[in-house]
Design a protein around this motif. Sequence first.
Motif, PDB file in Angstrom:
ATOM      1  N   TRP A  66     -27.210 -79.232   3.810  1.00 15.44           N
ATOM      2  CA  TRP A  66     -28.325 -78.549   3.392  1.00 15.44           C
ATOM      3  C   TRP A  66     -28.531 -77.662   2.124  1.00 15.44           C
ATOM      4  O   TRP A  66     -29.078 -77.043   1.743  1.00 15.44           O
ATOM      5  N   GLY A 126     -24.809 -67.066   3.753  1.00 19.92           N
ATOM      6  CA  GLY A 126     -25.942 -67.036   4.535  1.00 19.92           C
ATOM      7  C   GLY A 126     -26.042 -65.952   5.436  1.00 19.92           C
ATOM      8  O   GLY A 126     -26.682 -65.027   5.893  1.00 19.92           O
ATOM      9  N   SER A 127     -24.801 -66.044   6.106  1.00 21.01           N
ATOM     10  CA  SER A 127     -24.563 -65.232   7.513  1.00 21.01           C
ATOM     11  C   SER A 127     -24.525 -63.826   6.910  1.00 21.01           C
ATOM     12  O   SER A 127     -25.007 -62.834   7.742  1.00 21.01           O
ATOM     13  N   TYR A 159     -31.475 -70.534  13.678  1.00 27.37           N
ATOM     14  CA  TYR A 159     -29.970 -70.505  13.177  1.00 27.37           C
ATOM     15  C   TYR A 159     -30.171 -69.450  12.217  1.00 27.37           C
ATOM     16  O   TYR A 159     -30.573 -69.747  11.095  1.00 27.37           O
ATOM     17  N   ALA A 239     -30.935 -75.979  11.324  1.00 29.25           N
ATOM     18  CA  ALA A 239     -30.172 -76.500  12.211  1.00 29.25           C
ATOM     19  C   ALA A 239     -30.512 -76.696  13.857  1.00 29.25           C
ATOM     20  O   ALA A 239     -29.961 -77.421  14.607  1.00 29.25           O
ATOM     21  N   ASP A 267     -35.976 -66.245   6.717  1.00 31.50           N
ATOM     22  CA  ASP A 267     -34.608 -66.722   6.310  1.00 31.50           C
ATOM     23  C   ASP A 267     -34.665 -68.018   5.646  1.00 31.50           C
ATOM     24  O   ASP A 267     -35.003 -69.116   6.640  1.00 31.50           O
ATOM     25  N   ILE A 270     -32.015 -72.462   4.157  1.00 32.33           N
ATOM     26  CA  ILE A 270     -32.324 -73.924   4.152  1.00 32.33           C
ATOM     27  C   ILE A 270     -33.504 -73.989   3.235  1.00 32.33           C
ATOM     28  O   ILE A 270     -33.490 -74.942   2.513  1.00 32.33           O
ATOM     29  N   LYS A 296     -26.876 -71.212   0.243  1.00 30.06           N
ATOM     30  CA  LYS A 296     -27.027 -72.769  -0.033  1.00 30.06           C
ATOM     31  C   LYS A 296     -27.466 -73.270  -1.263  1.00 30.06           C
ATOM     32  O   LYS A 296     -26.665 -73.287  -2.335  1.00 30.06           O
ATOM     33  N   ARG A 424     -27.805 -86.000  10.582  1.00 28.89           N
ATOM     34  CA  ARG A 424     -27.247 -84.917  11.772  1.00 28.89           C
ATOM     35  C   ARG A 424     -28.011 -85.160  12.918  1.00 28.89           C
ATOM     36  O   ARG A 424     -29.158 -85.793  12.931  1.00 28.89           O
TER      37      ARG A 424
HETATM   38  N1  PXG Z   1     -29.339 -69.170   7.966  1.00 25.89           N
HETATM   39  C1  PXG Z   1     -29.915 -70.366   7.994  1.00 25.89           C
HETATM   40  C2  PXG Z   1     -31.218 -70.775   8.311  1.00 25.89           C
HETATM   41  C3  PXG Z   1     -28.862 -71.178   7.914  1.00 25.89           C
HETATM   42  O1  PXG Z   1     -29.338 -72.411   7.989  1.00 25.89           O
HETATM   43  C4  PXG Z   1     -27.134 -69.651   7.753  1.00 25.89           C
HETATM   44  C5  PXG Z   1     -28.248 -68.635   7.774  1.00 25.89           C
HETATM   45  C6  PXG Z   1     -25.874 -69.136   7.726  1.00 25.89           C
HETATM   46  O2  PXG Z   1     -25.361 -69.559   6.240  1.00 25.89           O
HETATM   47  P1  PXG Z   1     -23.787 -69.343   6.138  1.00 25.89           P
HETATM   48  O3  PXG Z   1     -23.630 -69.691   4.483  1.00 25.89           O
HETATM   49  O4  PXG Z   1     -23.012 -68.273   6.468  1.00 25.89           O
HETATM   50  O5  PXG Z   1     -23.260 -70.546   6.806  1.00 25.89           O
HETATM   51  C7  PXG Z   1     -27.544 -70.903   7.794  1.00 25.89           C
HETATM   52  C8  PXG Z   1     -26.517 -72.014   7.613  1.00 25.89           C
HETATM   53  C9  PXG Z   1     -26.093 -77.442  10.749  1.00 25.89           C
HETATM   54  C10 PXG Z   1     -25.400 -76.263   9.938  1.00 25.89           C
HETATM   55  O6  PXG Z   1     -25.408 -77.806  11.637  1.00 25.89           O
HETATM   56  C11 PXG Z   1     -26.395 -75.177   9.411  1.00 25.89           C
HETATM   57  C12 PXG Z   1     -25.967 -74.169   8.734  1.00 25.89           C
HETATM   58  C13 PXG Z   1     -24.693 -73.909   8.792  1.00 25.89           C
HETATM   59  C14 PXG Z   1     -23.650 -74.682   9.421  1.00 25.89           C
HETATM   60  C15 PXG Z   1     -24.095 -75.906  10.014  1.00 25.89           C
HETATM   61  O7  PXG Z   1     -27.267 -77.804  10.749  1.00 25.89           O
HETATM   62  N2  PXG Z   1     -27.007 -73.486   8.148  1.00 25.89           N
END
Ligand code: PXG
Length: 470
Positions: A66, A126-127, A159, A239, A267, A270, A296, A424
């Motif tokens: 994404w 993002g986390s 997520y 996600a 948030d 994405i 992202k 996905r």
């Molecule tokens: N908020 C949202 C809305 C996200 O989609 C994060 C925070 C966390 O970001 P970091 O950079 O820490 O990963 C995300 C991340 C999937 C998938 O399977 C989605 C994400 C990460 C890994 C897998 O769709 N989104």
Amino acid sequence: MTDTRTARTTRTTQDWQAADARHFLHPFTDHGALAKKGARIITRADNIYLWDSEGHKILDAMSGLWCVNVGYGQPALIDAATAQLRELPFYNAFFQTATPPAIELAELLAEVAPEGFGHVFFSGSGSEGNDTVVRMVRRYWDVLGEPDRDIIVSRHNAYHGSTMAGASLGGMAGMHAQGGLPIPGIVHIGQPYWWELGRPQGLSREQFGLVAAGWLEDRILELGPHRVAAFIGEPVQGAGGVIIPPATYWPEVQRICDKYGVLLVSDEVICGFGRTGRWFGCETFGSRPDLITFAKGVTSGYVPLGGVLVGDRVAKVLVERGGEFTHGYTYSGHPVACAVGLANVRLIRELGLVERVRDDTGPYLAAAWRELATHPLVGDAETCGLMGALLLVADKAGGRAFDPALEVGMACRAHCFREGVIMRAVGDRMIIAPPLVITRAQIDEMAALIRRCLDLTLADARRHGWGPAA
Ligand code: PXG
């Protein structure tokens, strides 16, 4: 000295897989199972395509994860990184210092953000951005003399990342089952997923949007408004399966937050940077958040960068009354990441990608999706900008889902993998979020590949007697 470039090109796929299995613990992976099967090794990319170590070309309909909004191989981003690495690869922003790329990116983000966002706090992901949100929201109420306002309301199947705070804010049951989550002070309400929660009750999408937003008000009243610090949500749950809320949902959430003085956090990890056809998803869905998490798409994933856009309501309190905010990361405002962010945001502007998604490729994808909706396996098909979901069902007319244990979505994903398109599977929702540079002709190519994979999945399902009837 080893020439790593030569070493890289001379290893075989099997060799890569063996070394990978020996040493690399992948995220969200059953390590034992992957070690037996072997990972697919991705070796290079250009535009919207990837190549693996066997030379297969793959259309990347997920933009990496994404994130690769401007597509792969953009010279402007590569040059920006290279130049900044030479000039100043690192300096921190802790001890009353700053670097030009961080300052300029903060300035540019304030320009492209919705009105009233003058400040930014940088993180590496993002986390981490959502960890910042938790600390900032609580600090805000603390400074205002309401330290008991510390509960953050989120949603099931959200997520928000994988750190302790991110995973706690998220509403993924599987994540909460490991490591003693959620941390205290975080609660969850239902998600605005019409097909699963509104449709069975005979509600229209619009009616259901109001009902789902009402769950927030119910929870605020149950907890006591003086305890509720903030509500956090993704404009479209990514996600969680590209869950696109009814149009009535976000305006009603906004009304409820306003009524009780609760901070609203969008948030946009994405949805930000053009994915929905506006710079930020809150603009598409009609909310006015106080904080926006991003990551992202801010660098199109070329280098890690995230953060929080801070609206005036919160910034004013922090800046004028907050004193020291005891929070930050080594890489807050990393100069190379920020230089790439700058080049990326400028490129999105130059190419007019946000407008192109809104006026051209978004509607074009929606039309392609309406075609795919006629497929016998597809029970629901939705898009928002350049994200889309196809729900695979056992009985289209009766609206009956497959038994989740059959893992029909995973079977479809396996076909996609073999046929050269990355989608996905979230349960039986097949989802996409292609790079924003995708052209109409490439959308046609992607849709044809997807239809082929749906046909192959349909043949499997019929062979096993799972439905749908022929
Ligand atoms: N908020 C949202 C809305 C996200 O989609 C994060 C925070 C966390 O970001 P970091 O950079 O820490 O990963 C995300 C991340 C999937 C998938 O399977 C989605 C994400 C990460 C890994 C897998 O769709 N989104």
